[in-house]
Design a protein around this motif. Structure first.
Motif, short mmCIF file in Angstrom:
data_model
loop_
_atom_site.label_atom_id
_atom_site.label_comp_id
_atom_site.label_asym_id
_atom_site.label_seq_id
_atom_site.Cartn_x
_atom_site.Cartn_y
_atom_site.Cartn_z
N ARG A 148 -6.61 -1.47 -3.27
CA ARG A 148 -6.69 -2.35 -2.11
C ARG A 148 -8.13 -2.72 -1.86
O ARG A 148 -9.04 -1.91 -2.05
CB ARG A 148 -6.12 -1.63 -0.88
CG ARG A 148 -5.84 -2.54 0.31
CD ARG A 148 -5.19 -1.75 1.42
NE ARG A 148 -6.15 -1.27 2.40
CZ ARG A 148 -5.88 -0.36 3.33
NH1 ARG A 148 -4.69 0.19 3.40
NH2 ARG A 148 -6.80 0.01 4.20
N ARG A 228 -8.25 -7.88 2.72
CA ARG A 228 -7.31 -7.83 3.83
C ARG A 228 -7.95 -8.02 5.19
O ARG A 228 -7.24 -8.21 6.17
CB ARG A 228 -6.55 -6.50 3.79
CG ARG A 228 -5.74 -6.37 2.51
CD ARG A 228 -4.98 -5.07 2.47
NE ARG A 228 -4.13 -5.07 1.29
CZ ARG A 228 -2.89 -4.60 1.26
NH1 ARG A 228 -2.36 -4.12 2.36
NH2 ARG A 228 -2.20 -4.61 0.15
N THR A 396 -8.13 -0.09 9.47
CA THR A 396 -6.85 0.34 10.02
C THR A 396 -6.53 -0.50 11.24
O THR A 396 -7.38 -0.66 12.12
CB THR A 396 -6.90 1.82 10.43
OG1 THR A 396 -7.32 2.60 9.31
CG2 THR A 396 -5.55 2.30 10.92
N GLU A 542 -0.07 -1.05 11.67
CA GLU A 542 0.29 -2.43 11.35
C GLU A 542 -0.09 -2.70 9.91
O GLU A 542 -1.19 -2.34 9.47
CB GLU A 542 -0.47 -3.36 12.29
CG GLU A 542 -0.36 -4.83 11.96
CD GLU A 542 -1.33 -5.66 12.79
OE1 GLU A 542 -1.58 -6.81 12.40
OE2 GLU A 542 -1.84 -5.15 13.80
N GLU A 543 0.78 -3.32 9.16
CA GLU A 543 0.45 -3.68 7.79
C GLU A 543 -0.68 -4.69 7.82
O GLU A 543 -0.62 -5.71 8.51
CB GLU A 543 1.66 -4.29 7.07
CG GLU A 543 1.37 -4.79 5.66
CD GLU A 543 0.89 -3.68 4.72
OE1 GLU A 543 0.16 -4.00 3.77
OE2 GLU A 543 1.24 -2.51 4.95
N GLU A 545 -2.46 -7.59 6.37
CA GLU A 545 -2.15 -8.66 5.42
C GLU A 545 -3.39 -9.07 4.65
O GLU A 545 -4.51 -9.05 5.16
CB GLU A 545 -1.59 -9.88 6.17
CG GLU A 545 -0.27 -9.61 6.88
CD GLU A 545 0.86 -9.33 5.91
OE1 GLU A 545 0.79 -9.79 4.76
OE2 GLU A 545 1.81 -8.63 6.29
#
Length: 556
Positions: A148, A228, A396, A542-543, A545
């Motif tokens: 990631r 992200r 996060t 929360e994901e 994105e």
């Protein structure tokens, strides 16, 4: 023998590129520019065989075809606001093309020439420069194997004692103070060119304040790497006076006092030259990436480059030199028009770095949240939801809901306003973003439309310091029955401790509710004044994105 035309061959970058090509290839090099006299003087100094007068703004395909060039390199600039007429003419003349463009709009429009380049069987490459060619070569190596990527930050730190060509000044002033679209905090937002980005460490140069710049990487990094959270490109001048002066110019544009700072290019260039006796001839560059590595651990990686002895202005020429060497050696890219991303590896740059005395290094640092650092193995006794929230970084995000009891008196209300504490509310949406860096973690809390931001770092076993502006609050941590408790035991302003009897009173907790969600309870009061705030509620991870495709961009 390949014939290579370098447009802008007597300029800051063109001359250095010609020097590199002349030393490393047997090509026939023609220096071109608006001033024949300057081009001839540069050709004589470098020992290249020919110089011609050429204005890229008026050059036609027929004029360029008569040069019988195998490769035409545009090092003239500025590319900001320029159209693609010259590139189109080069392609129609049947020559291959490279440029050193660092203009976002120019590079974004460049692929529209792809079909034409394929039709004529030539390769046209844009952005063969520090951005995007070098930055992408660095990122390809830094994040290899990662699971990631959250944040990318790139910063150029030029020496004060360096050439300041008029084209460079015009290019910068083209976007200073203008709206700049940037992917930040997980969304496309609009900021101001040369707005402050904070202070960063540049190895061998020290700490510098950086400001937002507009370059192709603001589009290309989100498109190619899908970070992200954030992708920034920044510049940090050596002299704080000049850094602040550029911020002032940006403000004048924003206030519409000087709607077009490009007109000040010559004046500001002369003013900058008055400061040449100050500072040094040492510059550098950093590329930072934060994400999760192949083992799914949060990690910070930084590539840095140090350029001594006034050699920094060679940096933008290295990618163009490497690509030109490929063309001359008979190994060009396939026909088409595209930006110079993913075409070069960092290892290919190393000989050029070494030739000019540059040094580079890569530092990789595992990241750990301040609470886990301070508590050590005891942190494992916290509730699963608490551990998950503090181990999900580097970025996060949590969303949830809170109940807020506000300030109890007018003085308490003033103190609460000073720190951005939320207003009273029975049910208010909450969003918390935690960004982990090697030396700190930044928490951004949004209670409805109210923003509260703080910085946390472990300062001793069992103790974390949370800072709001110049104020720091030391908290003693403990874990019992799955509940993580934080009690304020001292406070300070800057490095100066403040009287303990005046310190805020607070024992905050993090735990899990009946549904297994992260639960928080934060009461804060001041002696003699009373409650500033007391907020409690729940949060869920929360994901995060990835950066959306360009067609999905929104301005926030």
């Amino acid at each position: 023998m390949k014939r290579v035309v370098i447009v802008g061959g007597s300029g800051v970058f063109g001359r250095r590129l010609a020097e590199g090509l002349h030393a490393s290839t047997s090509s026939y090099i023609i220096l071109a520019g608006r001033s024949l006299e300057r081009a001839q003087r540069a050709a004589t100094d470098l020992g290249t065989p020919e110089a011609i007068a050429l204005d890229r703004d008026t050059a036609t395909a027929d004029v360029l075809r008569a040069l019988r060039a195998d490769l035409i390199i545009d090092a003239a600039g500025p590319f900001q606001g320029a159209d693609l007429r010259f590139t189109r003419a080069v392609i129609e003349a049947g020559a291959n093309y490279i440029d050193l463009a660092d203009a976002r709009d120019f590079v974004a429009a460049f692929p529209s020439l792809d079909a034409l380049a394929r039709q004529h069987g030539v390769a046209a490459i844009t952005g063969a420069s520090s951005t995007p060619a070098l930055t992408h070569a660095v990122l390809d190596q830094l994040r290899a194997g990662w699971r990631r990527l959250d944040i990318v930050r790139t910063g150029i730190a030029p020496a004060n004692k360096m050439d300041r060509g008029p084209a460079v000044m015009k290019a910068i002033l083209g976007w200073v103070g203008a709206p700049v679209r940037v992917f930040e905090d997980g969304a496309w937002r609009e900021r101001v060119g040369w707005s402050d980005c904070g202070v960063f460490e540049v190895p061998k140069l020290g700490r510098r304040r950086f400001a937002l710049t507009e370059v192709p990487d603001l589009d290309l990094i989100p498109a190619r790497y899908a970070p992200r959270d954030t992708a920034l490109f920044m510049a940090g001048l050596e002299l704080p006076l000049m850094q602040r002066a550029m911020q002032f110019v940006a403000a004048l544009r924003r206030w519409r006092i000087i709607p077009n700072p490009v007109r000040l290019a010559d004046l500001l260039r002369r003013a900058g030259n008055l400061l040449l006796p100050f500072g040094t001839d040492r510059g550098g560059m950093i590329v930072e990436a934060l994400g999760r590595d192949a083992e799914d651990r949060p990690v910070f990686a930084r590539w840095s480059m140090f350029a001594p002895n006034g050699q920094g202005p060679y940096t933008p020429t290295f990618a163009a030199l490497l690509m030109a060497q490929r063309f001359i050696a008979g190994d060009p890219p396939p026909p088409g028009a595209r930006p110079c991303v993913g075409m070069l590896t960092l290892d290919e740059f190393e000989p050029a770095f070494a030739r000019h005395g540059f040094t580079t290094q890569i530092d990789v640092t595992p990241l750990q949240a301040p609470f886990e650092t301070a508590l050590g193995a005891t942190f494992d006794n916290a509730a699963p939801a608490v551990r998950a929230a503090h181990r999900a970084g580097p970025v996060t995000r949590l969303r949830g809901e809170a109940r807020v009891q506000g300030a109890i008196s007018p003085l308490a209300w003033l103190a609460a306003r000073l720190f951005g504490m939320p207003r009273s509310a029975e049910r208010i949406p909450v969003r918390v973003t935690m960004r982990l860096d090697p030396n700190k973690e930044t928490w951004t809390r949004r209670f409805g439309d109210r923003l509260m931001e703080s910085r946390l770092r472990a300062v001793a076993p069992g103790i974390v310091r949370e800072s709001f502006g110049p104020f720091g609050f030391d908290m003693q941590l403990s874990v019992a029955g799955g509940v993580l408790s934080m009690t304020i035991i001292g406070w300070r302003i800057g490095p100066i401790p403040l009287p303990a009897f005046l310190a805020p009173r607070s024992t905050a907790t993090e735990s899990a509710d009946e549904q297994g969600r992260f639960r928080f309870d934060v009461p804060i009061a001041l002696p003699l004044i009373g409650r500033l705030t007391h907020y409690s509620g729940w949060l869920a991870l929360e994901e995060v994105e990835a950066a959306p495709a360009p067609s999905e961009r929104e301005t926030a």
